[in-house]
Design a protein around this motif. Sequence first.
Motif, PDB file in Angstrom:
ATOM      1  N   GLN A  82       0.648  -1.134  -0.266  1.00 21.02           N
ATOM      2  CA  GLN A  82      -0.665  -0.454   0.462  1.00 21.02           C
ATOM      3  C   GLN A  82       0.953   1.602  -0.095  1.00 21.02           C
ATOM      4  O   GLN A  82       0.230   2.286  -0.949  1.00 21.02           O
ATOM      5  CB  GLN A  82      -1.216   0.313   1.406  1.00 21.02           C
ATOM      6  CG  GLN A  82      -1.416   1.376   1.278  1.00 21.02           C
ATOM      7  CD  GLN A  82      -2.876   1.335  -0.119  1.00 21.02           C
ATOM      8  OE1 GLN A  82      -3.139   0.473  -0.528  1.00 21.02           O
ATOM      9  NE2 GLN A  82      -2.812   2.810   0.386  1.00 21.02           N
ATOM     10  N   VAL A  86       0.451   4.174  -2.773  1.00 23.48           N
ATOM     11  CA  VAL A  86       0.716   5.474  -2.719  1.00 23.48           C
ATOM     12  C   VAL A  86       1.628   6.384  -2.771  1.00 23.48           C
ATOM     13  O   VAL A  86       1.771   7.711  -3.783  1.00 23.48           O
ATOM     14  CB  VAL A  86       0.696   5.895  -1.007  1.00 23.48           C
ATOM     15  CG1 VAL A  86       0.346   7.842  -1.446  1.00 23.48           C
ATOM     16  CG2 VAL A  86      -0.965   4.883  -0.921  1.00 23.48           C
ATOM     17  N   TYR A  90       2.051   9.764  -5.747  1.00 26.03           N
ATOM     18  CA  TYR A  90       2.798  10.840  -5.758  1.00 26.03           C
ATOM     19  C   TYR A  90       3.549  11.864  -6.250  1.00 26.03           C
ATOM     20  O   TYR A  90       3.916  12.369  -6.782  1.00 26.03           O
ATOM     21  CB  TYR A  90       2.993  10.793  -3.880  1.00 26.03           C
ATOM     22  CG  TYR A  90       3.668  12.005  -3.642  1.00 26.03           C
ATOM     23  CD1 TYR A  90       3.011  12.795  -2.466  1.00 26.03           C
ATOM     24  CD2 TYR A  90       5.107  11.939  -3.590  1.00 26.03           C
ATOM     25  CE1 TYR A  90       4.152  14.803  -2.566  1.00 26.03           C
ATOM     26  CE2 TYR A  90       6.088  13.391  -2.533  1.00 26.03           C
ATOM     27  CZ  TYR A  90       5.202  14.401  -2.365  1.00 26.03           C
ATOM     28  OH  TYR A  90       5.627  15.641  -2.579  1.00 26.03           O
ATOM     29  N   ASN A 166     -10.736  13.649   2.605  1.00 26.61           N
ATOM     30  CA  ASN A 166     -11.443  13.127   1.776  1.00 26.61           C
ATOM     31  C   ASN A 166     -10.706  11.753   0.476  1.00 26.61           C
ATOM     32  O   ASN A 166      -9.346  12.309   0.234  1.00 26.61           O
ATOM     33  CB  ASN A 166     -11.957  13.792   0.906  1.00 26.61           C
ATOM     34  CG  ASN A 166     -12.483  12.766  -0.319  1.00 26.61           C
ATOM     35  OD1 ASN A 166     -12.945  11.831  -0.472  1.00 26.61           O
ATOM     36  ND2 ASN A 166     -13.742  13.488  -0.937  1.00 26.61           N
ATOM     37  N   PRO A 167     -10.212  10.289   0.793  1.00 26.04           N
ATOM     38  CA  PRO A 167      -9.233   9.943  -0.036  1.00 26.04           C
ATOM     39  C   PRO A 167      -9.531  10.008  -0.995  1.00 26.04           C
ATOM     40  O   PRO A 167      -8.396   9.629  -1.573  1.00 26.04           O
ATOM     41  CB  PRO A 167      -9.824   8.276   0.254  1.00 26.04           C
ATOM     42  CG  PRO A 167     -11.105   8.424   1.481  1.00 26.04           C
ATOM     43  CD  PRO A 167     -11.664   9.850   1.606  1.00 26.04           C
ATOM     44  N   ASP A 168     -10.351  10.899  -2.028  1.00 27.88           N
ATOM     45  CA  ASP A 168     -10.055  10.863  -3.411  1.00 27.88           C
ATOM     46  C   ASP A 168      -9.326  12.256  -3.705  1.00 27.88           C
ATOM     47  O   ASP A 168      -9.135  12.610  -5.093  1.00 27.88           O
ATOM     48  CB  ASP A 168     -11.307  11.132  -4.029  1.00 27.88           C
ATOM     49  CG  ASP A 168     -12.285  10.416  -3.897  1.00 27.88           C
ATOM     50  OD1 ASP A 168     -11.611   8.734  -4.168  1.00 27.88           O
ATOM     51  OD2 ASP A 168     -13.474  10.084  -3.908  1.00 27.88           O
ATOM     52  N   LEU A 171      -4.599  12.862  -1.445  1.00 26.68           N
ATOM     53  CA  LEU A 171      -3.354  13.061  -1.823  1.00 26.68           C
ATOM     54  C   LEU A 171      -2.807  13.794  -3.001  1.00 26.68           C
ATOM     55  O   LEU A 171      -1.584  14.662  -3.413  1.00 26.68           O
ATOM     56  CB  LEU A 171      -3.063  11.588  -2.553  1.00 26.68           C
ATOM     57  CG  LEU A 171      -1.578  11.032  -2.949  1.00 26.68           C
ATOM     58  CD1 LEU A 171      -0.581  11.280  -1.790  1.00 26.68           C
ATOM     59  CD2 LEU A 171      -1.338  10.396  -4.240  1.00 26.68           C
ATOM     60  N   THR A 249      -2.151  14.343   7.372  1.00 24.01           N
ATOM     61  CA  THR A 249      -3.285  13.507   7.231  1.00 24.01           C
ATOM     62  C   THR A 249      -2.399  12.388   8.348  1.00 24.01           C
ATOM     63  O   THR A 249      -3.267  11.945   7.955  1.00 24.01           O
ATOM     64  CB  THR A 249      -2.536  12.927   5.625  1.00 24.01           C
ATOM     65  OG1 THR A 249      -1.682  12.824   5.063  1.00 24.01           O
ATOM     66  CG2 THR A 249      -2.873  14.650   4.888  1.00 24.01           C
ATOM     67  N   ASN A 255      -5.796   4.997   4.478  1.00 27.13           N
ATOM     68  CA  ASN A 255      -4.184   4.888   3.591  1.00 27.13           C
ATOM     69  C   ASN A 255      -3.789   5.079   2.860  1.00 27.13           C
ATOM     70  O   ASN A 255      -2.647   5.238   1.799  1.00 27.13           O
ATOM     71  CB  ASN A 255      -3.624   3.703   3.689  1.00 27.13           C
ATOM     72  CG  ASN A 255      -3.591   3.021   5.230  1.00 27.13           C
ATOM     73  OD1 ASN A 255      -3.097   3.439   6.272  1.00 27.13           O
ATOM     74  ND2 ASN A 255      -4.851   1.634   5.406  1.00 27.13           N
ATOM     75  N   SER A 256      -4.579   6.409   2.030  1.00 29.27           N
ATOM     76  CA  SER A 256      -4.711   7.221   0.741  1.00 29.27           C
ATOM     77  C   SER A 256      -3.368   7.567   0.965  1.00 29.27           C
ATOM     78  O   SER A 256      -3.031   8.457  -0.392  1.00 29.27           O
ATOM     79  CB  SER A 256      -6.191   8.057   0.314  1.00 29.27           C
ATOM     80  OG  SER A 256      -5.787   9.363   1.184  1.00 29.27           O
ATOM     81  N   THR A 257      -2.117   8.621   2.036  1.00 27.72           N
ATOM     82  CA  THR A 257      -1.474   9.175   1.663  1.00 27.72           C
ATOM     83  C   THR A 257      -0.752   8.823   2.915  1.00 27.72           C
ATOM     84  O   THR A 257       0.549   9.142   3.077  1.00 27.72           O
ATOM     85  CB  THR A 257      -1.510  10.707   2.140  1.00 27.72           C
ATOM     86  OG1 THR A 257      -2.341  10.503   4.077  1.00 27.72           O
ATOM     87  CG2 THR A 257      -2.453  11.732   1.433  1.00 27.72           C
ATOM     88  N   TYR A 258      -0.420   7.835   2.739  1.00 30.53           N
ATOM     89  CA  TYR A 258       0.110   6.443   4.127  1.00 30.53           C
ATOM     90  C   TYR A 258       1.730   6.209   3.330  1.00 30.53           C
ATOM     91  O   TYR A 258       1.486   5.152   1.828  1.00 30.53           O
ATOM     92  CB  TYR A 258      -0.639   5.406   4.113  1.00 30.53           C
ATOM     93  CG  TYR A 258       0.229   3.665   5.442  1.00 30.53           C
ATOM     94  CD1 TYR A 258       0.586   5.125   5.983  1.00 30.53           C
ATOM     95  CD2 TYR A 258       0.727   3.337   5.000  1.00 30.53           C
ATOM     96  CE1 TYR A 258       1.262   4.324   6.995  1.00 30.53           C
ATOM     97  CE2 TYR A 258       1.765   2.906   5.631  1.00 30.53           C
ATOM     98  CZ  TYR A 258       1.480   2.863   7.065  1.00 30.53           C
ATOM     99  OH  TYR A 258       2.731   2.639   8.330  1.00 30.53           O
TER     100      TYR A 258
END
Length: 313
Positions: A82, A86, A90, A166-168, A171, A249, A255-258
């Motif tokens: 994951q 990500v 990025y 917001n996960p969308d 990032l 975050t 975990n969208s910016t993990y």
Amino acid sequence: METTIVTSTSKRRFAKVKRWDSFITGHLFISPWLIGFLLLTLYPMIQSLYYSFTDFSLLEEANWVGVRNYEKIFTVDTRFYQSVKVTFLYVLGSVPLRLIAALFIAMLLARSIKGISAYRTMIYFPSLIGGSIAVSLLWKNIFGREGYINEVLALFGIQGIGWINNPDTALSTLVLLVVWQFGSAMVIFLAGLKQIPQDLYEASSADGAGKVTQFFNITLPMLSPTIYFNIIMGIIGAFQMFTPAMIITQGGPMNSTYVYALYLYERAFSQLQMGYASSLAWIMLLIIALSTSVIFLSSKYWVFYESEKEDQR
């Protein structure tokens, strides 16, 4: 004849002593950097490589476990994949956008107009504070649910969202932060633009070439070594991004910016698994090396050097 032999031997000895003196003098001058490199870079890297094959933690002694850490990372650890996913998203989003913004602003600032130095300083200033905690907190306030962006949207009757919640979009806010800090790449582009001979533009204008044609046929080819350098440095920096994800975050939402560096930090200092974290660090080193190697190998197809053109003549 004997005098000639003695003189030649003396000259050789003198030249050898002179080279040795130059060697010693040179290393004395670079000794502060050399000592720092050996103690603060090379030794920690060797120690980290050793720890990557152990179960070392901050509370217990290190025990040799071989490649068990690497096996666990690639076969069991889903959070590893994951974080890699990500991080690549990025990198693919931030590096091209940052270079485009830096090149665009550099071309605007390359003009000779009154007060241009002041504009260059103001635009470069955000890069001086870099990815600091203060900037990350500011970004968190700007894109929060009650942040400045939503306040501006409310003036136009638009209902805002929690950009960092917001996960969308979470990032994307981190990508926008690094794009905003394009100053270092801009300065390098600006130096590259100054090195392009104006005769090329004048000759192409006489042949009827427009600005767009000049950009793609003159500016970009002549800037290709600069673009190449900025891409390499941008990729290396983007893979190591940590502070914004940690402060803004904390790896969320969902975990969208993990990013990878955040995962490595948690393994090392939250879970105290230093051996496991060392394995993660060396995997990241290999990922960065492979990524930059791809750019390096492809550079022969798109990077133009003036010296190569002269050699072909």
